[in-house]
Write a protein that holds these residues in place. Structure first.
Motif, short mmCIF file in Angstrom:
data_model
loop_
_atom_site.label_atom_id
_atom_site.label_comp_id
_atom_site.label_asym_id
_atom_site.label_seq_id
_atom_site.Cartn_x
_atom_site.Cartn_y
_atom_site.Cartn_z
N ARG A 127 0.80 -1.22 0.00
CA ARG A 127 0.00 0.00 0.00
C ARG A 127 0.83 1.27 0.00
O ARG A 127 0.29 2.35 -0.28
N SER A 128 2.12 1.21 0.31
CA SER A 128 2.97 2.40 0.21
C SER A 128 3.79 2.31 -1.06
O SER A 128 4.49 1.32 -1.29
N ASP A 129 3.72 3.35 -1.89
CA ASP A 129 4.40 3.29 -3.17
C ASP A 129 5.92 3.39 -3.01
O ASP A 129 6.66 2.58 -3.56
N ILE A 130 6.40 4.38 -2.27
CA ILE A 130 7.85 4.49 -2.13
C ILE A 130 8.25 4.52 -0.66
O ILE A 130 7.46 4.83 0.22
N LEU A 131 9.51 4.19 -0.45
CA LEU A 131 9.98 3.93 0.91
C LEU A 131 9.83 5.15 1.83
O LEU A 131 9.48 5.01 2.99
N ARG A 132 10.10 6.34 1.31
CA ARG A 132 10.03 7.52 2.20
C ARG A 132 8.59 7.76 2.66
O ARG A 132 8.38 8.34 3.72
N HIS A 133 7.61 7.34 1.88
CA HIS A 133 6.21 7.44 2.33
C HIS A 133 5.91 6.33 3.33
O HIS A 133 5.28 6.56 4.35
N GLN A 134 6.37 5.13 3.01
CA GLN A 134 6.18 4.00 3.93
C GLN A 134 6.69 4.34 5.32
O GLN A 134 6.05 4.05 6.32
N ALA A 135 7.86 4.99 5.38
CA ALA A 135 8.55 5.22 6.64
C ALA A 135 7.73 6.05 7.63
O ALA A 135 7.92 5.97 8.84
N LEU A 136 6.80 6.87 7.11
CA LEU A 136 6.02 7.72 7.99
C LEU A 136 4.77 7.01 8.53
O LEU A 136 4.20 7.42 9.54
N VAL A 137 4.36 5.93 7.87
CA VAL A 137 3.11 5.26 8.24
C VAL A 137 3.14 4.69 9.66
O VAL A 137 2.21 4.94 10.43
N PRO A 138 4.20 3.96 10.05
CA PRO A 138 4.19 3.39 11.41
C PRO A 138 4.11 4.46 12.50
O PRO A 138 3.57 4.20 13.58
N ILE A 139 4.64 5.66 12.22
CA ILE A 139 4.63 6.71 13.24
C ILE A 139 3.18 7.06 13.62
O ILE A 139 2.85 7.21 14.79
N GLU A 140 2.32 7.12 12.62
CA GLU A 140 0.93 7.53 12.90
C GLU A 140 0.00 6.35 13.14
O GLU A 140 -1.16 6.55 13.50
N ASP A 141 0.48 5.14 12.93
CA ASP A 141 -0.38 3.97 13.13
C ASP A 141 -0.72 3.83 14.62
O ASP A 141 0.18 3.71 15.45
N PRO A 142 -2.02 3.86 14.96
CA PRO A 142 -2.40 3.80 16.38
C PRO A 142 -1.94 2.51 17.08
O PRO A 142 -1.79 2.49 18.30
N LEU A 143 -1.70 1.43 16.29
CA LEU A 143 -1.26 0.17 16.90
C LEU A 143 0.26 0.07 16.94
O LEU A 143 0.81 -0.90 17.45
N GLU A 144 0.96 1.04 16.36
CA GLU A 144 2.42 0.97 16.36
C GLU A 144 3.02 2.09 17.21
O GLU A 144 3.28 1.90 18.38
N MET A 145 3.17 3.31 16.66
CA MET A 145 3.80 4.37 17.44
C MET A 145 2.82 5.45 17.89
O MET A 145 3.13 6.25 18.78
N ASP A 146 1.69 5.51 17.27
CA ASP A 146 0.57 6.38 17.66
C ASP A 146 0.96 7.83 17.95
O ASP A 146 0.51 8.43 18.91
N GLU A 147 1.80 8.38 17.08
CA GLU A 147 2.23 9.77 17.26
C GLU A 147 1.81 10.55 16.01
O GLU A 147 1.54 9.95 14.97
N THR A 148 1.74 11.88 16.08
CA THR A 148 1.47 12.64 14.86
C THR A 148 2.80 13.09 14.28
O THR A 148 3.78 13.31 15.02
N ILE A 149 2.83 13.24 12.96
CA ILE A 149 4.06 13.72 12.32
C ILE A 149 4.40 15.11 12.87
O ILE A 149 5.55 15.42 13.16
N GLY A 150 3.36 15.93 13.07
CA GLY A 150 3.58 17.29 13.61
C GLY A 150 4.33 17.25 14.93
O GLY A 150 5.30 18.00 15.13
#
Ligand code: HEC
Ligand code: HEC
Length: 371
Positions: A127-150
């Protein structure tokens, strides 16, 4: 024929992608180029995004971020929590990852190495096209790191070390989402696995044991039913069909496609759940078999604990009525329930898979926790 044409189109598509080049691109602002160490391996030429060339400064910054729990809401989870070097950057033997506050994830963590050769389609469902986009997904995933990019950007900006590290790598101390993704991308692209016993045998530096040799033949041979003249003790007469989907040809032990290997469904639609195409239902990213000895448990949901269980699944439980494409593993598919490997041949296949373990990947200091 059609299949071959599609494959060529696909490869063509990947290689002609305009932001991807084969050589190491020039490095900007007095940064030092980082050269991933695979020249002496059997791996094909790598592809690095031309708008994010690997530099020592960028890779080092990405490494800090990868190991820093500052990326999670309560500072308990870093990327490395679920991507542990000693397990080829998978989770610590867990079927499903445990994220922040004990939350159980939905899938098995994926290994991180040789991503320079992926470049398209990350996660089990791509579901993530390129790696730099993929890398941000776990940060905001509520089941993983549950943080906002901001929040992450604010925390990094007010830290004592990150503004300088970003300045060195990207010539700006203004930390934004794009640079955060690019730095993580650089570190992950720098992780290479190309120094297993298998590689050294291909390079003429070591030899397989007799058992490993038999395993290699079984891996690379079609599954067939024996006729009277064939000798059941000859491994090529009773192959396991693995090479169709985890082919040895490109040195990566993976086909860069989403495939079904006939697992019974656990309700996860995989690729089809992302693109809404019915024929992609239950297809998943085909994993590399490099380092499989270290990445248990196996499959997108971690349902098998050992390589012996995986081999037994392919021989007897592969679900022929699922989305398995008959072209992908013609005989494995057709001969369901009639494929036989003797106990010796099963053990040989597993011993061959273990030659793909790369101790250098598991221990190399450059990939380890910098703190
Ligand atoms: C709580 C555990 C957890 C944490 C924390 C975590 N991951 Fe993952 N990672 C996973 C799981 C599980 C998957 C597979 C998820 C899926 O397919 O939906 C995955 C998949 C990936 C992939 C895809 C690999 C491929 O071949 O497609 C990459 C790359 C990755 N993670 C990088 C990271 C980075 C970078 C971070 C930190 C910003 C991170 N992960 C944090 C569990 C985790
Ligand atoms: C039809 C294509 C196909 C064939 C043939 C095939 N595989 Fe797979 N293999 C896959 C796919 C796709 C997955 C991921 C499935 C999932 O998790 O849903 C996979 C997963 C695996 C895994 C788990 C890897 C991990 O990181 O979890 C192992 C180990 C494996 N295969 C070994 C083998 C062996 C050994 C053979 C030969 C007996 C074989 N495969 C034949 C497509 C195939």
């Amino acid at each position: 024929m059609k299949k071959i044409a599609i494959y060529i189109l696909l490869i063509g598509g990947i290689y002609s992608c305009k932001d991807v080049v084969n050589e190491v691109p020039d490095t900007p602002f007095g940064t030092t180029p980082y050269t991933a160490d695979y020249a002496q391996s059997i791996l094909p030429p790598a592809r690095v995004p031309s708008d994010n060339p690997l530099t020592k400064e960028g890779v080092q910054l990405g490494r800090m971020l990868f190991y820093d729990p500052i990326l999670s809401a309560d500072s308990t989870q870093s990327c490395a929590s679920c991507h542990n070097q000693a397990h080829a950057f998978t989770d610590n033997g867990l079927a499903l990852s445990i994220g922040i506050r004990g939350a159980e994830g939905k899938r098995n963590s994926m290994p991180i190495f040789n991503l320079m050769w992926h470049l398209d389609g990350f996660f089990w469902d791509g579901r993530s096209d390129i790696l730099r986009h993929q890398a941000l997904v776990p940060i905001e995933d509520p089941l993983e790191m549950d943080e906002t990019i901001g929040n992450v950007l604010a925390k990094l900006s007010s830290s004592s070390s990150y503004p300088t590290a970003f300045k060195k790598a990207y010539n700006t101390s203004t930390i934004d989402e794009e640079l955060l993704g690019k730095a993580l991308e650089q570190f992950m692209l720098s992780i290479v696995s190309g120094n297993s016993k298998y590689d050294r045998v291909q390079l003429g530096l070591e030899s397989f044991t007799d058992q490993e040799k038999v395993g290699e033949i079984i891996f690379n041979s079609e599954a067939i039913t024996l006729n009277n003249e064939q000798n059941p003790n000859k491994p090529a007469n009773y192959g396991a069909d693995c090479f169709h989907c985890h082919g040895t040809g490109n040195g990566l032990f993976m086909r860069r496609e989403f495939l079904s290997n006939g697992l019974s469904s656990n309700g996860d639609f995989g690729r089809g759940g992302v693109n809404g195409t019915a024929e992609d239902n239950f297809k998943f990213k085909t994993p590399s078999l490099r380092n499989v000895e270290k990445t248990a448990p196996y499959m997108h949901d971690g349902r098998f604990n050992t390589l012996e269980e995986v081999v037994q699944f392919y021989l007897s439980d592969m679900n022929a009525t699922s989305a398995v494409n008959t072209n992908d593993a013609p005989n494995l598919h057709a001969l369901k329930d009639s494929i036989y490997l003797s106990p010796d041949h099963k053990a040989a296949l597993v011993s061959f898979l273990k030659t793909l373990t790369d101790e250098e990947l598991l221990t190399k200091e450059e990939y380890s926790n910098p703190f």
